[in-house]
Structure formats: structure tokens, C-alpha cells
Design an enzyme around this catalytic site. Sequence first.
Site, short mmCIF file in Angstrom:
data_model
loop_
_atom_site.label_atom_id
_atom_site.label_comp_id
_atom_site.label_asym_id
_atom_site.label_seq_id
_atom_site.Cartn_x
_atom_site.Cartn_y
_atom_site.Cartn_z
N PHE A 95 5.09 -1.66 -1.10
CA PHE A 95 5.35 -0.23 -1.03
C PHE A 95 5.42 0.37 -2.43
CE2 PHE A 95 7.56 -2.29 2.49
CZ PHE A 95 7.22 -1.51 3.60
N ASP A 96 4.90 1.57 -2.59
CA ASP A 96 5.26 2.40 -3.73
C ASP A 96 6.68 2.89 -3.50
OD1 ASP A 96 5.01 4.00 -6.05
OD2 ASP A 96 4.39 5.71 -4.83
#
Length: 306
Positions: free
Chosen positions: A162-163
Site C-alpha cells: 500500500f501507499d
Amino acid sequence: MIDLTDVLVVGVTARALFNLEKENEIFEREGVRRYREYQDANQDVPLEVGTAFYLVKSLLNLNNIANKPVVEVVVMSRNSPETGIRILKSIEKHGLDITRLAFTGGEPMSPYIDAFGVDLFLSKDENSVQAVIDSQSNCAAALIYEPPVGFNADDNKVKIAFDADAVLFSEEAELLYKKNGIEFFHRYEDEHKDVPLPEGPFAKLLMKLSKIQSCLPVAVEESPLRLAIVSARSAPAHMRVINTLKKWGVYVNEVYFLGGMPKDKVLKAFGAQIFFDDQECHLQSSSRVVPSGRVPYSSDSPMNNL
């Protein structure tokens, strides 16, 4: 009635699960009748794997490891039941333990997200993803990119990356950076390092994945479900992320603060089966090496004007 409280429900469209680009082109260029004829003539030809295939396959395998249902996958398609026969046969051919399907016969899929209790929606249709985001449900949604050439998951682990900002966390920090510059952003984040970041569109998904980790019969450090954050943040802005995860009670296996460096090499080394980011500039490179999905902003988000 089935209780899905502690079960991750993934809604994946047929085009995200399988490679249906040729078929979709026939539909777009020649219409539904020609599409129906083509699917009928090829219903015994298994579809090739699509961008989300390896993620779905590995997630379903967690049910065997946990020895109970912890993941449920719903294949969602705007096909009719008749034109969906090939999809059904391909699911069986690839050995995917999927029992729930939604064929909407051309109608939008977003109204069925809550009906099926979907936590994560993956689609290659931008309008469908945007509709789910704008519906303000608790469902995380992403626009799936074309699969990287030659990608093949090399183990049975689930690897999700994930960012941080505007994905796991709200747009607040991203807006501060865009409006005021990097120095103000670093100073603000350092001053607020003990204040948890607000939840973003994928926060609830991360929390549910972390709960599933705790259900598996292995220590989280050795879990077959591995979660990573790959962020453009750097010191001193990294501390607020770490403190927020602790406040949430979420375990993340790996965290990378790259300080603006490209993300693709780290994602390839991690072996992500999916990477979620909100920015096209990062996804252009990441999607060449790992399956990737863009998290669009809600239609009324100020991020759309920056």
C-alpha cells in the site's frame, strides 16, 4: 445467515480476474450480439489469467491455512448468465474455490457492493470504481492496470503493498504537501507525530487483513499474509505513520520510506501481488513489474483540483 464480520470479502470483476481484453474489444466494436456469439463459440476455451488472478488465488488459499473461512471472493460481471458461462468454466478450470457470482446483465455493479458485503472491489472499468468510491460505502476500490509482462507469483504467500497518504491514510497530509511544500509538510508531520493520521479509503481493509493475520496458526512475523507500506515519505515524516499503525493495533510486516525514490524496484523485490497507490506517476512504473491498482479520489475531493 452467514456472518462475514471477520471474513475478507473481495469483489473482483471478470476482466480483473481473467484476461478478457480481446472479448471486451469485440463487445465495444461489434456489439453485444457478436460478443455473445464469440463467447458461446469459445465457452470451452479457458480464459488466461488477469491482473488480480494471483492475488485472488493466494487469498483463497488462506482458508486452507486457517482451516476456516477467512476470505470470500465474489466474481462480479456485467455479463448476462448466458454470456458468463465461459467465466464459470474458467473459474472451475483454474481450480478457484469461488461460489458467489453476480451477473448483472449490463446493469451497474455498485448497488451490489453492500448486498454482498464487499470489503475490496477490483475492476478495470474506471466508472465502476468511481461509483463505488462515491457511494461512500466502507468498501475499498481500485482501478486495476494491465498485468506486467511475465508476472507469476513464485510462492503461496499473499503479498499486498500500500501507499500511505490518500490510500491507508486520509488526503490531509498529501494536501498539506501539495499546497505548502515539503519543508512545511515535514515540520507539520514532526510536530504531530503522536497524533494518529485520519483513516483513508483503505484503512478498514488493512485492519481486516491484520485481523486475519492474527487468526492464522503462525506468528505474524512468519505469516503467509504479508503486508507492506511503500511510501514516498521520509524522515521525520515517517514517525507519524508508525505511531498511527500502533494506535490502530495493526501489524505491518514491511515498511519502506523512500523519500521520493521510485517505488518499482522495492515492489519487485517484495514480490507484491498487488500494489495500491493514488498517483499515476508511481503506478506507471510499478505496473510494469507488479500487478497494480489506482485508488481514485472521490469526485468531490480537493485533490482533483491540484
